[in-house]
Design a protein around this motif. Structure first.
Motif, PDB file in Angstrom:
ATOM      1  N   LEU A 169       0.832  -1.207   0.000  1.00 40.54           N
ATOM      2  CA  LEU A 169       0.000   0.000   0.000  1.00 40.54           C
ATOM      3  C   LEU A 169       0.864   1.253   0.000  1.00 40.54           C
ATOM      4  O   LEU A 169       0.547   2.243  -0.692  1.00 40.54           O
ATOM      5  CB  LEU A 169      -0.940  -0.005   1.204  1.00 40.54           C
ATOM      6  CG  LEU A 169      -2.074  -1.035   1.141  1.00 40.54           C
ATOM      7  CD1 LEU A 169      -2.833  -1.081   2.462  1.00 40.54           C
ATOM      8  CD2 LEU A 169      -3.033  -0.727  -0.008  1.00 40.54           C
ATOM      9  N   LYS A 173       0.457   3.876  -3.070  1.00 36.66           N
ATOM     10  CA  LYS A 173      -0.035   5.208  -2.722  1.00 36.66           C
ATOM     11  C   LYS A 173       0.946   6.270  -3.180  1.00 36.66           C
ATOM     12  O   LYS A 173       0.543   7.379  -3.550  1.00 36.66           O
ATOM     13  CB  LYS A 173      -0.295   5.296  -1.213  1.00 36.66           C
ATOM     14  CG  LYS A 173      -1.576   4.582  -0.801  1.00 36.66           C
ATOM     15  CD  LYS A 173      -1.873   4.692   0.684  1.00 36.66           C
ATOM     16  CE  LYS A 173      -3.180   3.987   1.022  1.00 36.66           C
ATOM     17  NZ  LYS A 173      -3.544   4.083   2.449  1.00 36.66           N
ATOM     18  N   ALA A 177      -1.530   6.307  -6.612  1.00 35.62           N
ATOM     19  CA  ALA A 177      -2.638   7.048  -5.993  1.00 35.62           C
ATOM     20  C   ALA A 177      -2.322   8.526  -5.821  1.00 35.62           C
ATOM     21  O   ALA A 177      -3.220   9.371  -5.869  1.00 35.62           O
ATOM     22  CB  ALA A 177      -2.993   6.418  -4.656  1.00 35.62           C
ATOM     23  N   GLN A 203      -8.144  13.728  -0.427  1.00 34.15           N
ATOM     24  CA  GLN A 203      -8.285  12.443   0.252  1.00 34.15           C
ATOM     25  C   GLN A 203      -9.142  11.464  -0.561  1.00 34.15           C
ATOM     26  O   GLN A 203      -8.854  10.270  -0.613  1.00 34.15           O
ATOM     27  CB  GLN A 203      -8.895  12.646   1.646  1.00 34.15           C
ATOM     28  CG  GLN A 203      -7.975  13.366   2.615  1.00 34.15           C
ATOM     29  CD  GLN A 203      -6.632  12.673   2.770  1.00 34.15           C
ATOM     30  OE1 GLN A 203      -6.562  11.466   2.989  1.00 34.15           O
ATOM     31  NE2 GLN A 203      -5.554  13.428   2.638  1.00 34.15           N
ATOM     32  N   ALA A 207      -7.995   7.641  -2.162  1.00 40.45           N
ATOM     33  CA  ALA A 207      -8.754   6.380  -2.064  1.00 40.45           C
ATOM     34  C   ALA A 207      -9.063   5.830  -3.455  1.00 40.45           C
ATOM     35  O   ALA A 207      -8.947   4.621  -3.697  1.00 40.45           O
ATOM     36  CB  ALA A 207     -10.043   6.606  -1.276  1.00 40.45           C
ATOM     37  N   THR A 210      -5.845   4.439  -5.049  1.00 35.10           N
ATOM     38  CA  THR A 210      -5.445   3.174  -4.419  1.00 35.10           C
ATOM     39  C   THR A 210      -6.303   2.027  -4.953  1.00 35.10           C
ATOM     40  O   THR A 210      -5.781   0.967  -5.333  1.00 35.10           O
ATOM     41  CB  THR A 210      -5.570   3.274  -2.886  1.00 35.10           C
ATOM     42  OG1 THR A 210      -4.776   4.373  -2.420  1.00 35.10           O
ATOM     43  CG2 THR A 210      -5.103   1.995  -2.222  1.00 35.10           C
ATOM     44  N   ALA A 211      -7.612   2.237  -4.989  1.00 37.88           N
ATOM     45  CA  ALA A 211      -8.516   1.213  -5.536  1.00 37.88           C
ATOM     46  C   ALA A 211      -8.189   0.919  -6.992  1.00 37.88           C
ATOM     47  O   ALA A 211      -8.172  -0.246  -7.421  1.00 37.88           O
ATOM     48  CB  ALA A 211      -9.967   1.675  -5.402  1.00 37.88           C
ATOM     49  N   ASP A 293     -13.204  -2.086  -0.707  1.00 34.16           N
ATOM     50  CA  ASP A 293     -13.174  -1.286   0.523  1.00 34.16           C
ATOM     51  C   ASP A 293     -12.718   0.140   0.237  1.00 34.16           C
ATOM     52  O   ASP A 293     -13.315   1.109   0.738  1.00 34.16           O
ATOM     53  CB  ASP A 293     -12.238  -1.928   1.559  1.00 34.16           C
ATOM     54  CG  ASP A 293     -12.811  -3.208   2.159  1.00 34.16           C
ATOM     55  OD1 ASP A 293     -14.025  -3.458   1.999  1.00 34.16           O
ATOM     56  OD2 ASP A 293     -12.039  -3.974   2.776  1.00 34.16           O
ATOM     57  N   TYR A 294     -11.662   0.294  -0.563  1.00 30.22           N
ATOM     58  CA  TYR A 294     -11.165   1.638  -0.894  1.00 30.22           C
ATOM     59  C   TYR A 294     -12.158   2.386  -1.781  1.00 30.22           C
ATOM     60  O   TYR A 294     -12.343   3.599  -1.640  1.00 30.22           O
ATOM     61  CB  TYR A 294      -9.792   1.556  -1.565  1.00 30.22           C
ATOM     62  CG  TYR A 294      -8.655   1.515  -0.574  1.00 30.22           C
ATOM     63  CD1 TYR A 294      -8.203   2.674   0.048  1.00 30.22           C
ATOM     64  CD2 TYR A 294      -8.051   0.308  -0.233  1.00 30.22           C
ATOM     65  CE1 TYR A 294      -7.170   2.640   0.979  1.00 30.22           C
ATOM     66  CE2 TYR A 294      -7.014   0.257   0.703  1.00 30.22           C
ATOM     67  CZ  TYR A 294      -6.583   1.424   1.300  1.00 30.22           C
ATOM     68  OH  TYR A 294      -5.563   1.395   2.233  1.00 30.22           O
ATOM     69  N   THR A 295     -12.805   1.653  -2.691  1.00 28.58           N
ATOM     70  CA  THR A 295     -13.818   2.282  -3.543  1.00 28.58           C
ATOM     71  C   THR A 295     -14.978   2.791  -2.706  1.00 28.58           C
ATOM     72  O   THR A 295     -15.469   3.904  -2.904  1.00 28.58           O
ATOM     73  CB  THR A 295     -14.331   1.286  -4.606  1.00 28.58           C
ATOM     74  OG1 THR A 295     -13.231   0.853  -5.411  1.00 28.58           O
ATOM     75  CG2 THR A 295     -15.376   1.930  -5.504  1.00 28.58           C
ATOM     76  N   GLN A 297     -14.892   3.596   0.426  1.00 31.00           N
ATOM     77  CA  GLN A 297     -14.396   4.746   1.189  1.00 31.00           C
ATOM     78  C   GLN A 297     -14.514   6.023   0.350  1.00 31.00           C
ATOM     79  O   GLN A 297     -14.961   7.067   0.839  1.00 31.00           O
ATOM     80  CB  GLN A 297     -12.934   4.498   1.567  1.00 31.00           C
ATOM     81  CG  GLN A 297     -12.274   5.620   2.361  1.00 31.00           C
ATOM     82  CD  GLN A 297     -10.799   5.320   2.634  1.00 31.00           C
ATOM     83  OE1 GLN A 297     -10.409   4.168   2.853  1.00 31.00           O
ATOM     84  NE2 GLN A 297      -9.971   6.343   2.606  1.00 31.00           N
ATOM     85  N   ALA A 298     -14.122   5.928  -0.922  1.00 25.94           N
ATOM     86  CA  ALA A 298     -14.208   7.082  -1.819  1.00 25.94           C
ATOM     87  C   ALA A 298     -15.662   7.469  -2.078  1.00 25.94           C
ATOM     88  O   ALA A 298     -16.018   8.661  -2.028  1.00 25.94           O
ATOM     89  CB  ALA A 298     -13.508   6.768  -3.136  1.00 25.94           C
TER      90      ALA A 298
END
Length: 326
Positions: A169, A173, A177, A203, A207, A210-211, A293-295, A297-298
């Motif tokens: 990660l 990132k 990202a 932010q 996310a 990262t996704a 999970d990251y998607t 979050q976004a």
């Protein structure tokens, strides 16, 4: 004629601005060697989705602003992205990108370094001309530093069978990202929105990016070389381990470890064997959950933004990236 990816037909408010972004990039690429100029432009046209400039332009829709300026800044973001791709191909000794010969494969590493550096100059010329103050240039400079640190971390972690999820990660990132994050920040900040909104956008971009990279890494285990435009699992041969493999290695399968120790000596058949072992170990499934999970979050953060067409497009595009097949 300048053409953008067909996916943007679903976004009629965005498509004309992305076309204008691509046209502006073309106009600003005038390297001394006409062949190198043509090669850079070919690379830009070879199937790139223009995702980073798209996010820059979408976050700029939350505030009334000069759209010509935002198109120029979106062009700067994509130019920076292209520069990093050229340098990536040099480091990875890649011969193909998006089913096209890389610049270093066509002209050699020296010319490729020049081409990448030249695009950094084009990026900062656009920023210097169109940014409202030094803040966006500072953000872009910091972004470049973090991208390079991500690359250095990746080089440090090559062939490390003990690589953790945190290592992975940290790597993506910085490497991937960060540029999504920067694009979102510049779109929000330079359109005249508040500093708080710009930081919120930054932010969200982190996310999303990262996704995006996790899904990209999953596709290496699901698609063919022809679809991806590069050899499948070439990163594994180069010692660059991504989420599916990192998850699979947590089970310490002796057969998988033995194959990975062959490094660049891996044959195509052995790469296929690695792919099957990673899938069987649940590596792809675990990586898909991480990307989701990251998607989410976004998407949760996007849903808190002011309602309207810009938010709708952001939600649709971000969800679309999770389910893409190439």
């Amino acid at each position: 004629m300048t053409k953008i990816n067909a996916m943007w037909q679903q976004y009629p408010r965005l498509a004309p601005e992305l076309t204008a972004t691509l046209t502006l990039i073309e106009k600003n690429i005038k390297a001394h060697d006409p062949e190198v100029t043509a090669a850079i432009i070919d690379m830009i046209h070879a199937g790139g989705k223009l995702l980073r400039p798209a996010y820059c332009l979408l976050f700029a829709q939350f505030h009334e602003t000069d759209r010509k300026k935002m198109i120029a800044l979106a062009a700067a973001v994509e130019t920076l992205h292209t520069a990093t791709l050229i340098h990536d191909d040099i480091v990875d000794e890649s011969n193909l990108r998006r089913n096209q010969p890389t610049i270093q494969a066509r002209f050699g590493k020296d010319t490729a370094v020049y081409a990448g550096d030249y695009l950094f100059v084009v990026c900062f010329k656009l920023l210097a001309h169109y940014t409202s103050d030094l803040r966006s240039i500072q953000v872009n400079s910091n972004s470049m530093e973090k991208i390079l640190n991500g690359e250095i971390h990746q080089m440090k972690m090559r062939y490390q069978l003990s690589m953790s999820l945190d290592d992975y990660l940290l790597q993506i990132k910085g490497k991937t990202a960060q540029l999504f994050s920067t694009a979102c920040f510049i779109g929000a900040y330079e359109s005249g929105n508040t500093q708080s909104f710009a930081r919120q956008s930054e932010q969200i971009g982190m996310a999303i990016g990262t996704a995006f990279q996790i899904v990209d890494d999953i596709l290496d285990y699901q698609q063919s070389s022809a679809t991806l435009g590069k050899p499948v699992l070439e990163d594994v041969r180069q010692g660059v381990y991504s989420a599916p493999l990192v998850f699979a290695l947590q089970n310490a399968n002796p057969e998988l470890v033995a194959l990975l120790k062959k490094r660049t000596a891996l044959t195509p058949a052995e790469c296929e064997q690695i792919r099957q072992l990673v899938v069987a170990a649940g590596g792809v499934t675990a990586a898909q959950k991480l990307a989701a999970d990251y998607t989410q979050q976004a998407l949760t953060a996007i849903h808190k933004l002011p309602a309207g067409a810009a938010r709708d497009d952001l939600e649709q595009l971000t969800q679309q990236l999770l389910t893409r097949k190439y």
